[in-house]
Design a protein around this motif. Structure first.
Motif, PDB file in Angstrom:
ATOM      1  N   ALA A 199     -19.497   1.690  10.565  1.00  0.00           N
ATOM      2  CA  ALA A 199     -18.326   2.008   9.749  1.00  0.00           C
ATOM      3  C   ALA A 199     -18.410   1.346   8.375  1.00  0.00           C
ATOM      4  CB  ALA A 199     -17.052   1.581  10.460  1.00  0.00           C
ATOM      5  N   ARG A 200     -17.938   2.068   7.382  1.00  0.00           N
ATOM      6  CA  ARG A 200     -17.900   1.597   5.993  1.00  0.00           C
ATOM      7  C   ARG A 200     -16.487   1.792   5.458  1.00  0.00           C
ATOM      8  NH1 ARG A 200     -21.252   4.449   0.997  1.00  0.00           N
ATOM      9  NH2 ARG A 200     -20.594   3.021  -0.683  1.00  0.00           N
ATOM     10  N   ILE A 201     -15.940   0.756   4.823  1.00  0.00           N
ATOM     11  CA  ILE A 201     -14.608   0.806   4.234  1.00  0.00           C
ATOM     12  C   ILE A 201     -14.734   0.956   2.722  1.00  0.00           C
ATOM     13  CG2 ILE A 201     -12.426  -0.420   3.888  1.00  0.00           C
ATOM     14  CD1 ILE A 201     -13.126  -2.099   6.369  1.00  0.00           C
ATOM     15  N   ILE A 202     -14.072   1.961   2.156  1.00  0.00           N
ATOM     16  CA  ILE A 202     -13.982   2.120   0.703  1.00  0.00           C
ATOM     17  C   ILE A 202     -12.498   2.253   0.343  1.00  0.00           C
ATOM     18  CG2 ILE A 202     -14.599   3.496  -1.319  1.00  0.00           C
ATOM     19  CD1 ILE A 202     -17.037   4.499   0.210  1.00  0.00           C
ATOM     20  N   THR A 203     -12.017   1.375  -0.524  1.00  0.00           N
ATOM     21  CA  THR A 203     -10.635   1.456  -1.001  1.00  0.00           C
ATOM     22  C   THR A 203     -10.658   1.847  -2.469  1.00  0.00           C
ATOM     23  OG1 THR A 203      -9.953  -0.284   0.533  1.00  0.00           O
ATOM     24  CG2 THR A 203      -8.445   0.238  -1.260  1.00  0.00           C
ATOM     25  N   ARG A 204      -9.878   2.873  -2.803  1.00  0.00           N
ATOM     26  CA  ARG A 204      -9.771   3.346  -4.184  1.00  0.00           C
ATOM     27  C   ARG A 204      -8.326   3.243  -4.656  1.00  0.00           C
ATOM     28  NH1 ARG A 204     -12.958   7.105  -1.430  1.00  0.00           N
ATOM     29  NH2 ARG A 204     -15.120   7.262  -2.163  1.00  0.00           N
ATOM     30  N   VAL A 205      -8.152   2.836  -5.900  1.00  0.00           N
ATOM     31  CA  VAL A 205      -6.845   2.862  -6.549  1.00  0.00           C
ATOM     32  C   VAL A 205      -6.945   3.811  -7.734  1.00  0.00           C
ATOM     33  CG1 VAL A 205      -5.058   1.527  -7.719  1.00  0.00           C
ATOM     34  CG2 VAL A 205      -6.332   0.510  -5.818  1.00  0.00           C
ATOM     35  N   ASN A 206      -6.192   4.888  -7.677  1.00  0.00           N
ATOM     36  CA  ASN A 206      -6.245   5.930  -8.715  1.00  0.00           C
ATOM     37  C   ASN A 206      -7.673   6.414  -8.944  1.00  0.00           C
ATOM     38  OD1 ASN A 206      -3.441   5.554  -9.079  1.00  0.00           O
ATOM     39  ND2 ASN A 206      -3.799   3.927 -10.567  1.00  0.00           N
ATOM     40  N   GLY A 207      -8.417   6.525  -7.843  1.00  0.00           N
ATOM     41  CA  GLY A 207      -9.785   7.032  -7.890  1.00  0.00           C
ATOM     42  C   GLY A 207     -10.847   5.995  -8.182  1.00  0.00           C
ATOM     43  N   GLU A 208     -10.455   4.783  -8.593  1.00  0.00           N
ATOM     44  CA  GLU A 208     -11.413   3.722  -8.897  1.00  0.00           C
ATOM     45  C   GLU A 208     -11.733   2.923  -7.640  1.00  0.00           C
ATOM     46  OE1 GLU A 208     -11.687  -0.478 -11.424  1.00  0.00           O
ATOM     47  OE2 GLU A 208      -9.850   0.720 -11.478  1.00  0.00           O
ATOM     48  N   VAL A 209     -13.011   2.758  -7.327  1.00  0.00           N
ATOM     49  CA  VAL A 209     -13.414   1.996  -6.148  1.00  0.00           C
ATOM     50  C   VAL A 209     -13.126   0.514  -6.384  1.00  0.00           C
ATOM     51  CG1 VAL A 209     -15.335   1.278  -4.694  1.00  0.00           C
ATOM     52  CG2 VAL A 209     -15.169   3.658  -5.447  1.00  0.00           C
ATOM     53  N   ARG A 210     -12.326  -0.073  -5.498  1.00  0.00           N
ATOM     54  CA  ARG A 210     -11.992  -1.499  -5.582  1.00  0.00           C
ATOM     55  C   ARG A 210     -12.637  -2.299  -4.441  1.00  0.00           C
ATOM     56  NH1 ARG A 210      -7.040  -2.381  -8.326  1.00  0.00           N
ATOM     57  NH2 ARG A 210      -7.021  -1.026 -10.175  1.00  0.00           N
ATOM     58  N   GLN A 211     -12.795  -1.683  -3.285  1.00  0.00           N
ATOM     59  CA  GLN A 211     -13.409  -2.347  -2.136  1.00  0.00           C
ATOM     60  C   GLN A 211     -14.461  -1.417  -1.540  1.00  0.00           C
ATOM     61  OE1 GLN A 211      -9.585  -3.055   0.042  1.00  0.00           O
ATOM     62  NE2 GLN A 211     -10.235  -5.198   0.038  1.00  0.00           N
ATOM     63  N   PHE A 258      -2.145  -5.753  -9.745  1.00  0.00           N
ATOM     64  CA  PHE A 258      -1.278  -5.410  -8.633  1.00  0.00           C
ATOM     65  C   PHE A 258      -0.845  -3.950  -8.731  1.00  0.00           C
ATOM     66  CE2 PHE A 258      -0.700 -10.055  -9.158  1.00  0.00           C
ATOM     67  CZ  PHE A 258      -1.196 -10.437  -7.928  1.00  0.00           C
ATOM     68  N   LEU A 259      -0.375  -3.429  -7.600  1.00  0.00           N
ATOM     69  CA  LEU A 259       0.010  -2.026  -7.540  1.00  0.00           C
ATOM     70  C   LEU A 259       1.351  -1.820  -8.240  1.00  0.00           C
ATOM     71  CD1 LEU A 259      -0.981  -1.402  -3.832  1.00  0.00           C
ATOM     72  CD2 LEU A 259      -2.240  -0.661  -5.867  1.00  0.00           C
ATOM     73  N   LYS A 260       1.475  -0.663  -8.887  1.00  0.00           N
ATOM     74  CA  LYS A 260       2.705  -0.322  -9.604  1.00  0.00           C
ATOM     75  C   LYS A 260       3.107   1.102  -9.254  1.00  0.00           C
ATOM     76  CE  LYS A 260       0.128   0.973 -13.787  1.00  0.00           C
ATOM     77  NZ  LYS A 260      -1.172   0.913 -13.087  1.00  0.00           N
ATOM     78  N   PRO A 261       4.378   1.445  -9.466  1.00  0.00           N
ATOM     79  CA  PRO A 261       4.838   2.798  -9.123  1.00  0.00           C
ATOM     80  C   PRO A 261       3.967   3.880  -9.764  1.00  0.00           C
ATOM     81  CG  PRO A 261       6.703   1.396  -9.616  1.00  0.00           C
ATOM     82  CD  PRO A 261       5.472   0.592  -9.964  1.00  0.00           C
ATOM     83  N   GLY A 262       3.639   4.883  -8.979  1.00  0.00           N
ATOM     84  CA  GLY A 262       2.782   5.968  -9.426  1.00  0.00           C
ATOM     85  C   GLY A 262       1.328   5.815  -9.033  1.00  0.00           C
ATOM     86  N   ASP A 263       0.907   4.589  -8.690  1.00  0.00           N
ATOM     87  CA  ASP A 263      -0.462   4.386  -8.232  1.00  0.00           C
ATOM     88  C   ASP A 263      -0.692   5.085  -6.897  1.00  0.00           C
ATOM     89  OD1 ASP A 263      -1.111   2.835 -10.419  1.00  0.00           O
ATOM     90  OD2 ASP A 263      -0.929   0.913  -9.367  1.00  0.00           O
ATOM     91  N   VAL A 264      -1.915   5.516  -6.673  1.00  0.00           N
ATOM     92  CA  VAL A 264      -2.318   6.116  -5.402  1.00  0.00           C
ATOM     93  C   VAL A 264      -3.451   5.276  -4.825  1.00  0.00           C
ATOM     94  CG1 VAL A 264      -3.282   8.140  -4.247  1.00  0.00           C
ATOM     95  CG2 VAL A 264      -1.653   8.436  -6.119  1.00  0.00           C
ATOM     96  N   VAL A 265      -3.265   4.821  -3.584  1.00  0.00           N
ATOM     97  CA  VAL A 265      -4.274   4.022  -2.901  1.00  0.00           C
ATOM     98  C   VAL A 265      -4.861   4.851  -1.761  1.00  0.00           C
ATOM     99  CG1 VAL A 265      -4.799   1.869  -1.712  1.00  0.00           C
ATOM    100  CG2 VAL A 265      -2.978   1.927  -3.427  1.00  0.00           C
ATOM    101  N   GLU A 266      -6.170   4.918  -1.707  1.00  0.00           N
ATOM    102  CA  GLU A 266      -6.863   5.621  -0.624  1.00  0.00           C
ATOM    103  C   GLU A 266      -7.818   4.644   0.065  1.00  0.00           C
ATOM    104  OE1 GLU A 266      -7.546  10.133  -2.029  1.00  0.00           O
ATOM    105  OE2 GLU A 266      -8.454   8.615  -3.339  1.00  0.00           O
ATOM    106  N   VAL A 267      -7.717   4.578   1.379  1.00  0.00           N
ATOM    107  CA  VAL A 267      -8.647   3.777   2.180  1.00  0.00           C
ATOM    108  C   VAL A 267      -9.453   4.755   3.031  1.00  0.00           C
ATOM    109  CG1 VAL A 267      -8.931   1.922   3.833  1.00  0.00           C
ATOM    110  CG2 VAL A 267      -6.988   1.877   2.238  1.00  0.00           C
ATOM    111  N   GLU A 268     -10.730   4.823   2.774  1.00  0.00           N
ATOM    112  CA  GLU A 268     -11.625   5.742   3.479  1.00  0.00           C
ATOM    113  C   GLU A 268     -12.533   4.968   4.414  1.00  0.00           C
ATOM    114  OE1 GLU A 268     -15.480   8.610   2.514  1.00  0.00           O
ATOM    115  OE2 GLU A 268     -14.126   8.040   0.885  1.00  0.00           O
ATOM    116  N   VAL A 269     -12.598   5.415   5.658  1.00  0.00           N
ATOM    117  CA  VAL A 269     -13.553   4.873   6.626  1.00  0.00           C
ATOM    118  C   VAL A 269     -14.352   6.058   7.139  1.00  0.00           C
ATOM    119  CG1 VAL A 269     -13.873   3.604   8.770  1.00  0.00           C
ATOM    120  CG2 VAL A 269     -12.002   2.980   7.229  1.00  0.00           C
TER     121      VAL A 269
END
Length: 284
Positions: A199-211, A258-269
């Motif tokens: 398994a691989r975890i990828i977290t994106r905030v507004n499409g930008e890879v953060r994790q 930090f997260l602010k209104p309107g941000d989209v967070v995606e966690v993909e496994v």
């Protein structure tokens, strides 16, 4: 097969997820009124068999937290090597894992908003794999640990960062704000060790890879988590273990983001799916 808890037509259901919609299953299994009851009965296989070949009857629905009545949720903190280094305190890899409880009220479902409270602007993300216990036990060996897992899901373990600093030895306050995190979108039955080992975890905030990291790099692997936790408490069917987040949370960026209104967070496994949430401020 994937199973979710959802609302539709003014009611709450659980069922099988398909690309065309939901196949409700709780009416077929009245002895299991919730997905948690099906897990406790070891019934995910029966649910899958019943859903085969059926046509979805709910196409307009909203995901809920996948196990809204989860009895216990235990989270493992600081469980990747780079994550430990982020603290910049010179500490060595810890011998024992950090643990803290979360409650179901702190989580919402897929495509539902994460809520930033007025008390703090420091809402942060943490993408993680969560396991659901299917067979209880005490002092479970690492060799037997995977036999006790019923299903996998994804967690965005949202945290109010400044509130985890309100006391010397605990983080509970910052980890349990209503609807600050999400678990879902669905449960994937655990049938193959590769579902975790690869398994691989990828977290994106507004499409930008953060994790971006793999579970095989965990300092305390999931087999060890089950062994260690079951030493001091008897694990029960339906217990959820949130297994740890990689480096890259917003608090550890320079400067912090930090997260602010309107941000989209995606966690993909890759072995489970993608959990997505929009950020909103709490309604006043």
């Amino acid at each position: 097969m994937r199973f979710a808890t959802y609302t539709a037509e003014g009611g709450t259901f659980y069922g099988a997820v398909t690309d065309a919609g939901m196949i409700p299953l709780n009416d077929t299994f009245p002895e299991w009124p919730t997905l948690l009851d099906a897990i406790k009965a070891g019934g995910l296989g029966e649910l899958a068999e019943d859903a085969q070949g059926r046509t979805p009857s709910h196409t307009d629905y909203q995901f809920e937290m996948v196990l809204p009545n989860a009895p216990r949720i235990l989270c493992v903190g600081v469980n990747f090597p780079d994550r430990n280094a982020e603290y910049k305190d010179g500490s060595e890899q810890p011998k024992y894992m950090s643990l803290f409880p979360r409650f179901a009220s702190g989580f919402t479902g897929h495509d539902r908003p994460l809520i930033r409270p007025p008390e703090s602007p420091q809402l942060d993300y943490e993408g993680e794999v969560a396991i659901v216990i299917g067979k209880g036990g005490r002092r479970i060996s690492q060799a037997d640990a995977y036999d006790h897992i019923a299903a996998l899901t994804i967690c965005n373990e949202g945290t109010i960062r400044d509130w985890v600093r309100h006391a010397k030895f605990n983080v509970t306050q910052g980890k349990n704000w209503d609807n600050s995190g999400a678990i879902g979108p669905w449960l994937v039955p655990f049938t193959d060790a590769a579902q975790l080992d690869d398994a691989r975890i990828i977290t994106r905030v507004n499409g930008e890879v953060r994790q971006d990291d793999v579970l095989s790099r965990m300092m305390h692997p999931i087999r060890r988590e089950i062994e260690y936790i079951s030493t001091f408490m008897t694990l029960q069917p339906g217990d959820v273990i949130v297994t740890g987040t990689p480096t890259g949370s917003g608090a550890r960026l320079d400067p912090p983001q930090f997260l602010k209104p309107g941000d989209v967070v995606e966690v993909e496994v890759n072995t489970i799916g993608t959990l997505r949430n929009l950020i909103e401020d709490e309604a006043q």
